[in-house]
Structure formats: structure tokens, C-alpha cells
Design a protein around this motif. Sequence first.
Motif, short mmCIF file in Angstrom:
data_model
loop_
_atom_site.label_atom_id
_atom_site.label_comp_id
_atom_site.label_asym_id
_atom_site.label_seq_id
_atom_site.Cartn_x
_atom_site.Cartn_y
_atom_site.Cartn_z
N PRO A 64 35.99 47.41 39.06
CA PRO A 64 36.74 46.29 39.65
C PRO A 64 37.37 45.39 38.59
O PRO A 64 38.35 44.72 38.86
CB PRO A 64 35.67 45.53 40.44
CG PRO A 64 34.37 45.92 39.83
CD PRO A 64 34.54 47.31 39.31
N ARG A 65 36.83 45.39 37.39
CA ARG A 65 37.36 44.48 36.36
C ARG A 65 38.73 44.91 35.85
O ARG A 65 39.43 44.13 35.22
CB ARG A 65 36.37 44.37 35.19
CG ARG A 65 35.04 43.78 35.63
CD ARG A 65 34.09 43.63 34.47
NE ARG A 65 32.74 43.39 34.94
CZ ARG A 65 32.28 42.24 35.38
NH1 ARG A 65 33.07 41.21 35.43
NH2 ARG A 65 31.02 42.13 35.78
N GLN A 66 39.07 46.18 36.08
CA GLN A 66 40.41 46.65 35.69
C GLN A 66 41.21 47.02 36.95
O GLN A 66 41.96 47.98 36.95
CB GLN A 66 40.32 47.86 34.77
CG GLN A 66 39.97 47.53 33.35
CD GLN A 66 38.48 47.45 33.13
OE1 GLN A 66 37.74 48.29 33.64
NE2 GLN A 66 38.05 46.45 32.37
N ALA A 67 41.03 46.26 38.02
CA ALA A 67 41.75 46.55 39.26
C ALA A 67 42.25 45.25 39.87
O ALA A 67 41.63 44.20 39.70
CB ALA A 67 40.83 47.27 40.25
N ASP A 68 43.39 45.32 40.55
CA ASP A 68 43.88 44.13 41.26
C ASP A 68 44.24 44.43 42.71
O ASP A 68 44.76 43.57 43.40
CB ASP A 68 45.05 43.48 40.51
CG ASP A 68 46.18 44.45 40.25
OD1 ASP A 68 46.13 45.58 40.75
OD2 ASP A 68 47.13 44.06 39.53
N LEU A 69 44.01 45.67 43.15
CA LEU A 69 44.24 46.01 44.56
C LEU A 69 43.02 46.74 45.11
O LEU A 69 42.59 47.74 44.54
CB LEU A 69 45.48 46.91 44.70
CG LEU A 69 45.70 47.51 46.09
CD1 LEU A 69 45.99 46.41 47.11
CD2 LEU A 69 46.84 48.51 46.07
N MET A 70 42.48 46.21 46.20
CA MET A 70 41.36 46.88 46.87
C MET A 70 41.88 47.44 48.20
O MET A 70 42.36 46.67 49.05
CB MET A 70 40.21 45.90 47.12
CG MET A 70 39.03 46.51 47.85
SD MET A 70 37.78 45.28 48.31
CE MET A 70 36.78 45.23 46.84
N VAL A 71 41.82 48.74 48.36
CA VAL A 71 42.17 49.35 49.64
C VAL A 71 40.86 49.70 50.32
O VAL A 71 40.15 50.62 49.89
CB VAL A 71 43.04 50.62 49.46
CG1 VAL A 71 43.42 51.19 50.82
CG2 VAL A 71 44.29 50.32 48.65
N VAL A 72 40.51 48.93 51.35
CA VAL A 72 39.25 49.18 52.06
C VAL A 72 39.53 50.26 53.10
O VAL A 72 40.16 50.01 54.12
CB VAL A 72 38.72 47.89 52.72
CG1 VAL A 72 37.37 48.16 53.38
CG2 VAL A 72 38.60 46.78 51.70
N ALA A 73 39.09 51.47 52.81
CA ALA A 73 39.42 52.63 53.65
C ALA A 73 38.18 53.08 54.40
O ALA A 73 37.37 53.82 53.88
CB ALA A 73 39.97 53.76 52.77
N GLY A 74 38.04 52.58 55.63
CA GLY A 74 36.92 53.00 56.45
C GLY A 74 36.09 51.83 56.93
O GLY A 74 36.33 50.69 56.58
N ARG A 75 35.10 52.14 57.76
CA ARG A 75 34.27 51.08 58.32
C ARG A 75 33.33 50.52 57.25
O ARG A 75 32.87 51.23 56.38
CB ARG A 75 33.47 51.61 59.51
CG ARG A 75 32.69 52.86 59.20
CD ARG A 75 32.22 53.56 60.47
NE ARG A 75 31.73 54.89 60.15
CZ ARG A 75 32.50 55.97 60.15
NH1 ARG A 75 33.77 55.85 60.43
NH2 ARG A 75 32.00 57.14 59.84
N VAL A 76 33.06 49.22 57.38
CA VAL A 76 32.19 48.53 56.42
C VAL A 76 30.86 48.25 57.10
O VAL A 76 30.81 47.48 58.07
CB VAL A 76 32.83 47.21 55.94
CG1 VAL A 76 31.97 46.57 54.87
CG2 VAL A 76 34.24 47.45 55.42
N SER A 77 29.80 48.85 56.63
CA SER A 77 28.50 48.58 57.23
C SER A 77 27.99 47.22 56.75
O SER A 77 28.42 46.72 55.70
CB SER A 77 27.51 49.68 56.85
OG SER A 77 27.26 49.63 55.46
N GLN A 78 27.07 46.65 57.50
CA GLN A 78 26.51 45.35 57.10
C GLN A 78 25.84 45.45 55.74
O GLN A 78 25.90 44.51 54.95
CB GLN A 78 25.49 44.88 58.16
CG GLN A 78 26.08 44.61 59.53
CD GLN A 78 26.92 43.33 59.57
OE1 GLN A 78 27.03 42.60 58.60
NE2 GLN A 78 27.53 43.08 60.72
N LYS A 79 25.23 46.59 55.45
CA LYS A 79 24.57 46.75 54.16
C LYS A 79 25.58 46.80 53.01
O LYS A 79 25.28 46.40 51.90
CB LYS A 79 23.74 48.04 54.15
CG LYS A 79 22.38 47.89 54.77
CD LYS A 79 21.48 49.02 54.35
CE LYS A 79 20.06 48.72 54.77
NZ LYS A 79 19.15 49.78 54.35
#
Length: 184
Positions: A64-79
Amino acid sequence: MGLEEQIPAGFLLTTVEAVAGTARRSSMWPMTFGLACCGMELMAVGDPRHDFSRFGMERPSGSPRQADLMVVAGRVSQKMAPVLRRLYDQMAAPKWVIAMGVCASSGGMFNNYAVVQGVDHIVPVDIYLPGCPPRPEMLLDAIVKLHDKIGDTKLGAHRRAEIVAEERARLTQLPLIDACPTPG
Ligand code: SF4
């Protein structure tokens, strides 16, 4: 004499904001974050047929320290939610988020206690992409729309004023919480 006649040939006038916007949108580094089936379509945008290198994104980042775009691909579990937030916090600013697919955008058909009902409960989202799953072309279209947004981003005091206005607008959209009933 008009301004155009006063400027010698070979000069190009622009603003710092326009230059910064062009530089930022032309060199986004996405973080690989496939969480479920949508991750397959996310991987497909990197293949030779779709080739997201054309947008200056040929360097998917494992950190993450060398990234500026997060593509959240899929369902996010509570965990997974606290992990996702921690990774977002570690990304360098300015940073952007695309919620890819209905699961990431709203929980989709997983309306249950185990799945976060939209990743915007955890991180701010710039682009919501519908579909189950969205096709790679749809993700490319979302990236182009994000480019437009980044190109229009202000700097300095202008950006601070923009953030305050966005936050005010967001707060007015939150549902009102009923007052606690007074004990009888
Ligand atoms: S939107 Fe559809 S394809 Fe994407 S993670 Fe949810 S169920 Fe899978």
C-alpha cells in the motif's frame, strides 16, 4: 495589443493544478485487492487484450505504501474490514478508491451480518461500479471517469475548501438517528 500577441511563440500557458492533475492521472499505481469473484475481472484488465498499461498503470503494487489507487474487487467480510482500513491508511495521499461490483458497492445479494454493506462504511469511495461482475471494459471506463475527477482536483486552499464542502454534503445525507427514549 491582446494577450496572445504579447506572448512569444513556443510558450504554453497552463495552471499548476492542471499540470498536477495530468501527472497524477497519468501515473496511478493500483494496489491489488481482489477479495472475491470480481478479482478475476480485475486481473483481466491487465491482460494484453485490455491492457491498462495504456493508462500509465502498468505497475500494480503489492504494497500500500507504493500505491495510490485501491480497487476493492468483491465482497468485504466484517473480518476483512479492519485490514482494508489499515491498508488504506498506509497508502500515500492523494489516493483514490473504486468499489468494483455490487458487493463492494452495497453488499449486493449478501445482505447478512458477515458482509460489510458497502465499502464506503470503511473508506471514502470515488467511483461505484455496478455489475456482478462488471466486465473489464466497465472497469476501464471507471478508470477513465476517475481520470476526469483527478484532473479537476484542486490544490492547496482550494482543495481544503472542496474537502469541507464534500464533508458537509456527506453529513447532510446521513440518516437521522432517533433520540434515545427517555426512561419512563
Ligand atoms: S459482485 Fe458478483 S462477481 Fe463480484 S464479488 Fe459479488 S458476487 Fe462475485
